[in-house]
Every structure is written in structure tokens, then in C-alpha cells.
Design a protein around this motif. Structure first.
Motif, PDB file in Angstrom:
ATOM      1  N   VAL A  95       0.834  -1.204   0.000  1.00 43.13           N
ATOM      2  CA  VAL A  95       0.000   0.000   0.000  1.00 43.13           C
ATOM      3  C   VAL A  95       0.868   1.254   0.000  1.00 43.13           C
ATOM      4  O   VAL A  95       1.816   1.363   0.776  1.00 43.13           O
ATOM      5  CB  VAL A  95      -0.928   0.002   1.229  1.00 43.13           C
ATOM      6  N   CYS A  96       0.540   2.199  -0.872  1.00 46.42           N
ATOM      7  CA  CYS A  96       1.069   3.559  -0.891  1.00 46.42           C
ATOM      8  C   CYS A  96       2.599   3.568  -0.940  1.00 46.42           C
ATOM      9  O   CYS A  96       3.176   3.218  -1.959  1.00 46.42           O
ATOM     10  CB  CYS A  96       0.515   4.345   0.291  1.00 46.42           C
ATOM     11  N   ALA A  97       3.294   3.970   0.116  1.00 44.03           N
ATOM     12  CA  ALA A  97       4.755   3.939   0.107  1.00 44.03           C
ATOM     13  C   ALA A  97       5.264   2.536  -0.181  1.00 44.03           C
ATOM     14  O   ALA A  97       6.237   2.346  -0.925  1.00 44.03           O
ATOM     15  CB  ALA A  97       5.302   4.445   1.433  1.00 44.03           C
ATOM     16  N   GLY A  98       4.597   1.532   0.389  1.00 44.97           N
ATOM     17  CA  GLY A  98       4.982   0.152   0.115  1.00 44.97           C
ATOM     18  C   GLY A  98       4.805  -0.214  -1.345  1.00 44.97           C
ATOM     19  O   GLY A  98       5.626  -0.933  -1.927  1.00 44.97           O
ATOM     20  N   TYR A  99       3.717   0.277  -1.952  1.00 44.36           N
ATOM     21  CA  TYR A  99       3.458   0.068  -3.380  1.00 44.36           C
ATOM     22  C   TYR A  99       4.590   0.658  -4.214  1.00 44.36           C
ATOM     23  O   TYR A  99       5.124   0.007  -5.121  1.00 44.36           O
ATOM     24  CB  TYR A  99       2.119   0.727  -3.706  1.00 44.36           C
ATOM     25  N   GLN A 100       4.989   1.874  -3.912  1.00 46.79           N
ATOM     26  CA  GLN A 100       6.025   2.523  -4.705  1.00 46.79           C
ATOM     27  C   GLN A 100       7.371   1.803  -4.598  1.00 46.79           C
ATOM     28  O   GLN A 100       8.064   1.617  -5.603  1.00 46.79           O
ATOM     29  CB  GLN A 100       6.174   3.978  -4.262  1.00 46.79           C
ATOM     30  N   ILE A 101       7.755   1.381  -3.398  1.00 46.97           N
ATOM     31  CA  ILE A 101       9.105   0.823  -3.235  1.00 46.97           C
ATOM     32  C   ILE A 101       9.246  -0.593  -3.759  1.00 46.97           C
ATOM     33  O   ILE A 101      10.365  -1.040  -4.006  1.00 46.97           O
ATOM     34  CB  ILE A 101       9.598   0.907  -1.779  1.00 46.97           C
ATOM     35  N   ILE A 102       8.142  -1.315  -3.971  1.00 48.42           N
ATOM     36  CA  ILE A 102       8.303  -2.640  -4.568  1.00 48.42           C
ATOM     37  C   ILE A 102       8.451  -2.551  -6.084  1.00 48.42           C
ATOM     38  O   ILE A 102       8.699  -3.564  -6.747  1.00 48.42           O
ATOM     39  CB  ILE A 102       7.155  -3.604  -4.200  1.00 48.42           C
ATOM     40  N   GLY A 103       8.310  -1.354  -6.641  1.00 50.52           N
ATOM     41  CA  GLY A 103       8.481  -1.151  -8.073  1.00 50.52           C
ATOM     42  C   GLY A 103       9.932  -1.068  -8.483  1.00 50.52           C
ATOM     43  O   GLY A 103      10.857  -1.317  -7.702  1.00 50.52           O
ATOM     44  N   GLU A 104      10.148  -0.668  -9.722  1.00 46.70           N
ATOM     45  CA  GLU A 104      11.503  -0.533 -10.248  1.00 46.70           C
ATOM     46  C   GLU A 104      12.185   0.727  -9.735  1.00 46.70           C
ATOM     47  O   GLU A 104      13.394   0.727  -9.480  1.00 46.70           O
ATOM     48  CB  GLU A 104      11.469  -0.521 -11.776  1.00 46.70           C
ATOM     49  N   SER A 105      11.426   1.808  -9.570  1.00 47.75           N
ATOM     50  CA  SER A 105      11.989   3.051  -9.044  1.00 47.75           C
ATOM     51  C   SER A 105      10.878   3.887  -8.435  1.00 47.75           C
ATOM     52  O   SER A 105       9.698   3.715  -8.750  1.00 47.75           O
ATOM     53  CB  SER A 105      12.710   3.845 -10.143  1.00 47.75           C
ATOM     54  N   TYR A 106      11.280   4.806  -7.557  1.00 46.98           N
ATOM     55  CA  TYR A 106      10.343   5.724  -6.930  1.00 46.98           C
ATOM     56  C   TYR A 106      11.093   7.029  -6.660  1.00 46.98           C
ATOM     57  O   TYR A 106      12.330   7.082  -6.754  1.00 46.98           O
ATOM     58  CB  TYR A 106       9.774   5.135  -5.631  1.00 46.98           C
TER      59      TYR A 106
END
Length: 236
Positions: A95-106
Motif C-alpha cells: 500500500v502507498c509507500a509500500g506500493y512505490q518501493i516494490i516497483g523498479e523506481s520511486y
């Protein structure tokens, strides 16, 4: 579930860094809906000083502020346990911050790109304005569900790569870009929905459970379904 245990292991990652908006409720509701069906469960709390076990079944990450988000991403990348768990077939709901950091970049607080964990093909950065308020969105038809609802509070905007698909399509709210909300890739799901998301959306909670457990016995409608309808009515 894993071949070595009949217990469903739900792993809540970094509650000391990524638990700003009550997203621990996602762990509580998965545990409860599994237990109501007679499925043995274990909820494991992994703090930022601990290694992430690779033998879990469902991994959960919550929201957080910019600095804790950066620290969480750095530790998850160096630890490698979450990535190994996904390679072993585990599910992830972030969720939210967690969603962004599991991606390739944030993006950091100055929108400088930083490397993510790399288990979801998205790139996130900062938008021109903050998205705050209720979201209503239609789940991707491939997932077989209906409308989902939640509360967003973020300035991030997420762009999906070719390996990821939108989790849902927005009718109210911003989500990724004003048109789509969240993303999924295999059994990895990311979303901007707080509320928490899974107590507000029992169908979505059961989808995450089915990915690890298989066919689920239906449950009689209860407060979760009532909450879902109440929030949909309030938002539209």
C-alpha cells in the motif's frame, strides 16, 4: 501454502517504518477471514532490524513518510528476502509507500529517482498536486471482482510498465494517474488505497487468500460487506 506447512503464514513487513495509516488492518482481516474458514494461520511481524523470511505465504507492506520509505526500500533491497519469497510463489499486497518501493523506481522528497525492490514493473514519482480523498474503482475484469473503495493521501504518481496491469480503473479519485489505480503482476499487488483496503473490500481480501490457499468456502455477508457498500454510497 508452502509444501512444508499447512499453516498460512502472513508476514507484516516493517511495522516500525510502514504503518502510518492503520494498514496493519490488512493483516488482521486476512488472518480473520482465513480462520473463519478453518485455515490455520500465523501472523509474523518483521521489523526493520530483522531479516525478511522467504518462507511466508502472503507479505504485506503499508504506507509511510518519505524518510522511512527510503530506509525501508534500502533494507528490503539489501536483505533480498522479499524478492526470494516472490520467486518461491508468495503473494504480496503493498500500500502507498509500500506500493512505490516494490516497483523498479520511486522518487524521494525532491523527486530524485531511487531504486526499488523490483518485483512490480512500475516507476513512481511526484505529481504536481496531492491526491486526498475517497477512491472508487472497478477491478480489472481478469481478477473477477467488482468495485473497490478506499482512501488516498499521496503525492505520488505511478507509471506501469509492460509486465504490470492496472489493478483497477477509477471513477472517483486519482490513484496512479486519474484513470487507473494500483497495479498487479502475477501475485504481486500494489495500491494507493488506505482505509485499510482489505477490510473495506472483502472480495479483494479473498482474492489475495485464494492465490495461496486455492478455492475458498463462501462466508455469510457481515460487517465487511456493509462497510464496503457504505463507503461506496458515500463516495459516489
Amino acid at each position: 501454502m508452502s509444501d512444508t506447512s499447512s499453516t498460512l503464514r502472513i508476514v507484516w513487513i516493517y511495522p516500525d517504518l510502514l504503518s502510518t495509516y492503520g494498514d496493519q488492518g490488512n493483516a488482521l482481516i486476512l488472518n480473520r477471514r482465513a480462520q473463519l474458514r478453518g485455515i490455520p494461520t500465523e501472523v509474523v511481524y518483521v521489523y526493520s532490524s530483522d531479516p525478511v523470511p522467504a518462507e511466508g505465504d502472503i507479505y504485506l507492506l503499508g504506507g509511510g513518510e518519505d524518510r522511512p520509505q527510503i530506509l525501508a526500500a534500502d533494507r528490503l533491497r539489501s536483505d533480498g528476502g522479499l524478492k526470494r519469497a516472490v520467486e518461491n510463489g508468495a503473494s504480496v499486497f503493498a500500500v502507498c509507500a509500500g506500493y512505490q518501493i516494490i516497483g523498479e523506481s520511486y522518487g524521494d522528497d525532491d523527486d530524485n529517482p531511487l531504486p526499488g525492490v523490483g518485483i512490480l514493473d512500475i516507476h513512481s514519482g511526484r505529481g504536481e498536486s496531492r491526491a486526498v480523498g475517497e477512491i472508487v474503482a472497478q477491478l480489472d475484469p481478469t481478477l473477477g471482482g467488482g468495485r473497490i473503495t478506499g482512501f488516498e493521501n499521496h503525492q505520488g504518481r505511478s507509471r506501469l510498465g509492460s509486465d504490470a496491469a492496472p489493478l483497477s480503473y477509477t471513477s472517483v479519485g486519482i490513484g496512479n494517474d486519474g484513470q487507473t489505480e494500483g497495479a498487479y503482476q502475477g501475485k504481486v499487488v500494489g495500491t494507493y488505497l488506505h482505509g485499510p483496503a482489505l477490510p473495506r473490500n472483502p472480495e479483494l481480501a479473498d482474492l489475495v487468500l485464494r492465490w495461496r490457499v486455492g478455492t475458498l468456502e463462501p462466508l455469510a455477508p457481515s460487517w465487511g460487506e456493509k462497510l464496503h457498500e457504505e463507503r461506496l454510497t458515500a463516495a459516489v
